[in-house]
Design a protein around this motif. Structure first.
Motif, PDB file in Angstrom:
ATOM      1  N   GLN A  39      33.060  48.546  33.164  1.00 34.33           N
ATOM      2  CA  GLN A  39      33.339  49.736  33.976  1.00 34.33           C
ATOM      3  C   GLN A  39      33.089  49.452  35.459  1.00 34.33           C
ATOM      4  O   GLN A  39      33.884  49.824  36.310  1.00 34.33           O
ATOM      5  N   GLU A  40      32.004  48.789  35.753  1.00 34.15           N
ATOM      6  CA  GLU A  40      31.696  48.472  37.145  1.00 34.15           C
ATOM      7  C   GLU A  40      32.738  47.521  37.732  1.00 34.15           C
ATOM      8  O   GLU A  40      33.147  47.671  38.884  1.00 34.15           O
ATOM      9  N   ARG A  41      33.196  46.547  36.924  1.00 34.37           N
ATOM     10  CA  ARG A  41      34.236  45.632  37.397  1.00 34.37           C
ATOM     11  C   ARG A  41      35.533  46.377  37.697  1.00 34.37           C
ATOM     12  O   ARG A  41      36.216  46.088  38.668  1.00 34.37           O
ATOM     13  N   GLU A  42      35.881  47.330  36.844  1.00 32.33           N
ATOM     14  CA  GLU A  42      37.150  48.053  36.984  1.00 32.33           C
ATOM     15  C   GLU A  42      37.103  49.132  38.059  1.00 32.33           C
ATOM     16  O   GLU A  42      37.908  49.154  38.974  1.00 32.33           O
ATOM     17  N   VAL A  43      36.175  50.069  37.911  1.00 30.34           N
ATOM     18  CA  VAL A  43      36.173  51.280  38.732  1.00 30.34           C
ATOM     19  C   VAL A  43      35.539  51.048  40.098  1.00 30.34           C
ATOM     20  O   VAL A  43      36.137  51.335  41.134  1.00 30.34           O
ATOM     21  N   VAL A  44      34.336  50.524  40.097  1.00 31.60           N
ATOM     22  CA  VAL A  44      33.578  50.430  41.342  1.00 31.60           C
ATOM     23  C   VAL A  44      34.092  49.307  42.237  1.00 31.60           C
ATOM     24  O   VAL A  44      34.400  49.517  43.407  1.00 31.60           O
ATOM     25  N   ALA A  45      34.216  48.103  41.679  1.00 37.20           N
ATOM     26  CA  ALA A  45      34.541  46.952  42.516  1.00 37.20           C
ATOM     27  C   ALA A  45      36.032  46.622  42.553  1.00 37.20           C
ATOM     28  O   ALA A  45      36.481  45.948  43.477  1.00 37.20           O
ATOM     29  N   GLY A  46      36.781  47.036  41.550  1.00 31.12           N
ATOM     30  CA  GLY A  46      38.204  46.697  41.512  1.00 31.12           C
ATOM     31  C   GLY A  46      38.442  45.201  41.444  1.00 31.12           C
ATOM     32  O   GLY A  46      39.379  44.675  42.040  1.00 31.12           O
ATOM     33  N   ILE A  47      37.607  44.513  40.727  1.00 26.86           N
ATOM     34  CA  ILE A  47      37.638  43.049  40.700  1.00 26.86           C
ATOM     35  C   ILE A  47      38.866  42.507  39.977  1.00 26.86           C
ATOM     36  O   ILE A  47      39.429  41.498  40.378  1.00 26.86           O
ATOM     37  N   ARG A  48      39.295  43.172  38.934  1.00 28.76           N
ATOM     38  CA  ARG A  48      40.421  42.658  38.148  1.00 28.76           C
ATOM     39  C   ARG A  48      41.672  42.493  39.019  1.00 28.76           C
ATOM     40  O   ARG A  48      42.440  41.557  38.832  1.00 28.76           O
ATOM     41  N   GLN A  49      41.876  43.368  39.968  1.00 24.84           N
ATOM     42  CA  GLN A  49      43.053  43.290  40.824  1.00 24.84           C
ATOM     43  C   GLN A  49      42.941  42.167  41.860  1.00 24.84           C
ATOM     44  O   GLN A  49      43.946  41.702  42.381  1.00 24.84           O
ATOM     45  N   ARG A  50      41.725  41.741  42.144  1.00 20.47           N
ATOM     46  CA  ARG A  50      41.527  40.758  43.215  1.00 20.47           C
ATOM     47  C   ARG A  50      41.168  39.358  42.733  1.00 20.47           C
ATOM     48  O   ARG A  50      41.153  38.431  43.532  1.00 20.47           O
ATOM     49  N   THR A  51      40.867  39.201  41.452  1.00 18.83           N
ATOM     50  CA  THR A  51      40.454  37.889  40.952  1.00 18.83           C
ATOM     51  C   THR A  51      41.191  37.554  39.662  1.00 18.83           C
ATOM     52  O   THR A  51      41.859  38.391  39.067  1.00 18.83           O
ATOM     53  N   TYR A  52      41.037  36.324  39.229  1.00 21.99           N
ATOM     54  CA  TYR A  52      41.651  35.851  37.988  1.00 21.99           C
ATOM     55  C   TYR A  52      40.657  35.961  36.848  1.00 21.99           C
ATOM     56  O   TYR A  52      39.448  36.036  37.058  1.00 21.99           O
ATOM     57  N   CYS A  53      41.160  35.906  35.619  1.00 15.26           N
ATOM     58  CA  CYS A  53      40.324  35.950  34.424  1.00 15.26           C
ATOM     59  C   CYS A  53      39.963  34.524  33.996  1.00 15.26           C
ATOM     60  O   CYS A  53      40.846  33.682  33.812  1.00 15.26           O
ATOM     61  N   MET A  54      38.680  34.263  33.847  1.00 11.84           N
ATOM     62  CA  MET A  54      38.233  32.928  33.463  1.00 11.84           C
ATOM     63  C   MET A  54      38.728  32.547  32.072  1.00 11.84           C
ATOM     64  O   MET A  54      39.094  31.407  31.826  1.00 11.84           O
ATOM     65  N   TRP A  55      38.768  33.505  31.154  1.00 15.93           N
ATOM     66  CA  TRP A  55      39.181  33.203  29.775  1.00 15.93           C
ATOM     67  C   TRP A  55      40.649  32.807  29.725  1.00 15.93           C
ATOM     68  O   TRP A  55      41.023  31.884  28.992  1.00 15.93           O
ATOM     69  N   GLU A  56      41.492  33.462  30.499  1.00 18.80           N
ATOM     70  CA  GLU A  56      42.909  33.096  30.536  1.00 18.80           C
ATOM     71  C   GLU A  56      43.082  31.694  31.118  1.00 18.80           C
ATOM     72  O   GLU A  56      43.913  30.918  30.655  1.00 18.80           O
ATOM     73  N   TYR A  57      42.306  31.378  32.135  1.00 19.84           N
ATOM     74  CA  TYR A  57      42.361  30.047  32.738  1.00 19.84           C
ATOM     75  C   TYR A  57      41.953  28.976  31.718  1.00 19.84           C
ATOM     76  O   TYR A  57      42.650  27.969  31.551  1.00 19.84           O
ATOM     77  N   LEU A  58      40.832  29.179  31.034  1.00 19.37           N
ATOM     78  CA  LEU A  58      40.364  28.200  30.059  1.00 19.37           C
ATOM     79  C   LEU A  58      41.329  28.072  28.885  1.00 19.37           C
ATOM     80  O   LEU A  58      41.552  26.974  28.376  1.00 19.37           O
ATOM     81  N   ASP A  59      41.916  29.179  28.456  1.00 21.63           N
ATOM     82  CA  ASP A  59      42.871  29.129  27.344  1.00 21.63           C
ATOM     83  C   ASP A  59      44.169  28.431  27.730  1.00 21.63           C
ATOM     84  O   ASP A  59      44.904  27.972  26.856  1.00 21.63           O
ATOM     85  N   SER A  60      44.468  28.342  29.020  1.00 20.02           N
ATOM     86  CA  SER A  60      45.707  27.702  29.461  1.00 20.02           C
ATOM     87  C   SER A  60      45.613  26.178  29.509  1.00 20.02           C
ATOM     88  O   SER A  60      46.618  25.512  29.737  1.00 20.02           O
ATOM     89  N   ILE A  61      44.439  25.617  29.294  1.00 19.29           N
ATOM     90  CA  ILE A  61      44.250  24.166  29.347  1.00 19.29           C
ATOM     91  C   ILE A  61      44.231  23.617  27.915  1.00 19.29           C
ATOM     92  O   ILE A  61      43.253  23.795  27.189  1.00 19.29           O
ATOM     93  N   PRO A  62      45.281  22.937  27.499  1.00 21.51           N
ATOM     94  CA  PRO A  62      45.361  22.473  26.106  1.00 21.51           C
ATOM     95  C   PRO A  62      44.336  21.387  25.751  1.00 21.51           C
ATOM     96  O   PRO A  62      43.997  21.212  24.580  1.00 21.51           O
ATOM     97  N   ASP A  63      43.819  20.661  26.737  1.00 23.33           N
ATOM     98  CA  ASP A  63      42.843  19.596  26.463  1.00 23.33           C
ATOM     99  C   ASP A  63      41.493  20.128  25.994  1.00 23.33           C
ATOM    100  O   ASP A  63      40.649  19.353  25.544  1.00 23.33           O
ATOM    101  N   LEU A  64      41.277  21.423  26.089  1.00 22.71           N
ATOM    102  CA  LEU A  64      39.982  21.998  25.710  1.00 22.71           C
ATOM    103  C   LEU A  64      39.918  22.371  24.229  1.00 22.71           C
ATOM    104  O   LEU A  64      38.866  22.757  23.740  1.00 22.71           O
ATOM    105  N   ILE A  65      41.030  22.244  23.524  1.00 26.12           N
ATOM    106  CA  ILE A  65      41.058  22.564  22.095  1.00 26.12           C
ATOM    107  C   ILE A  65      40.495  21.383  21.310  1.00 26.12           C
ATOM    108  O   ILE A  65      40.800  20.232  21.596  1.00 26.12           O
ATOM    109  N   ASN A  66      39.689  21.676  20.327  1.00 26.19           N
ATOM    110  CA  ASN A  66      39.066  20.658  19.493  1.00 26.19           C
ATOM    111  C   ASN A  66      40.035  20.247  18.386  1.00 26.19           C
ATOM    112  O   ASN A  66      40.338  21.044  17.502  1.00 26.19           O
ATOM    113  N   PRO A  67      40.524  19.002  18.386  1.00 25.93           N
ATOM    114  CA  PRO A  67      41.469  18.579  17.346  1.00 25.93           C
ATOM    115  C   PRO A  67      40.833  18.473  15.963  1.00 25.93           C
ATOM    116  O   PRO A  67      41.539  18.493  14.957  1.00 25.93           O
TER     117      PRO A  67
END
Length: 108
Positions: A39-67
């Protein structure tokens, strides 16, 4: 790190995923872990509109998957609960994280 290192077949990600996550917790590059609540990230600071999501970034790197990860085996085994003495016996230093800025050994 210790559990991923000792039981690599049980985790969908590899130790490099944890390393990148530990680096970006304090990098201020992503707004995912800022503030005390969603709630604080969304309403008070509005961070989602100004920054990227770390989980989306990590999920976009295929080398991080455990074969070696096998979902069927992991789900069949259930919860990973090992006796504490067994876990402590195999504890190792996370060299990639705690020695990342030190001098590297070189072979002459």
């Amino acid at each position: 790190f210790q559990l991923v290192n000792q039981f690599p077949d049980y985790f969908e990600f590899n130790p490099r995923y944890l390393l990148l996550q530990s680096e970006h917790i304090y990098s201020w590059r992503f707004g995912t872990l800022l503030c005390d609540s969603e709630q604080e990230r969304e309403v008070v600071a509005g961070i989602r509109q100004r920054t990227y999501c770390m989980w989306e970034y990590l999920d976009s790197i295929p080398d991080l998957i455990n074969p070696m990860f096998d979902r069927a085996t992991s789900e069949k085994a259930g919860v990973l609960l090992m006796p504490l003495p067994m876990l402590l016996r195999n504890v190792t230093l996370w060299v990639d994280r705690f020695c990342m800025y030190g001098a590297k050994a070189s072979i002459p």
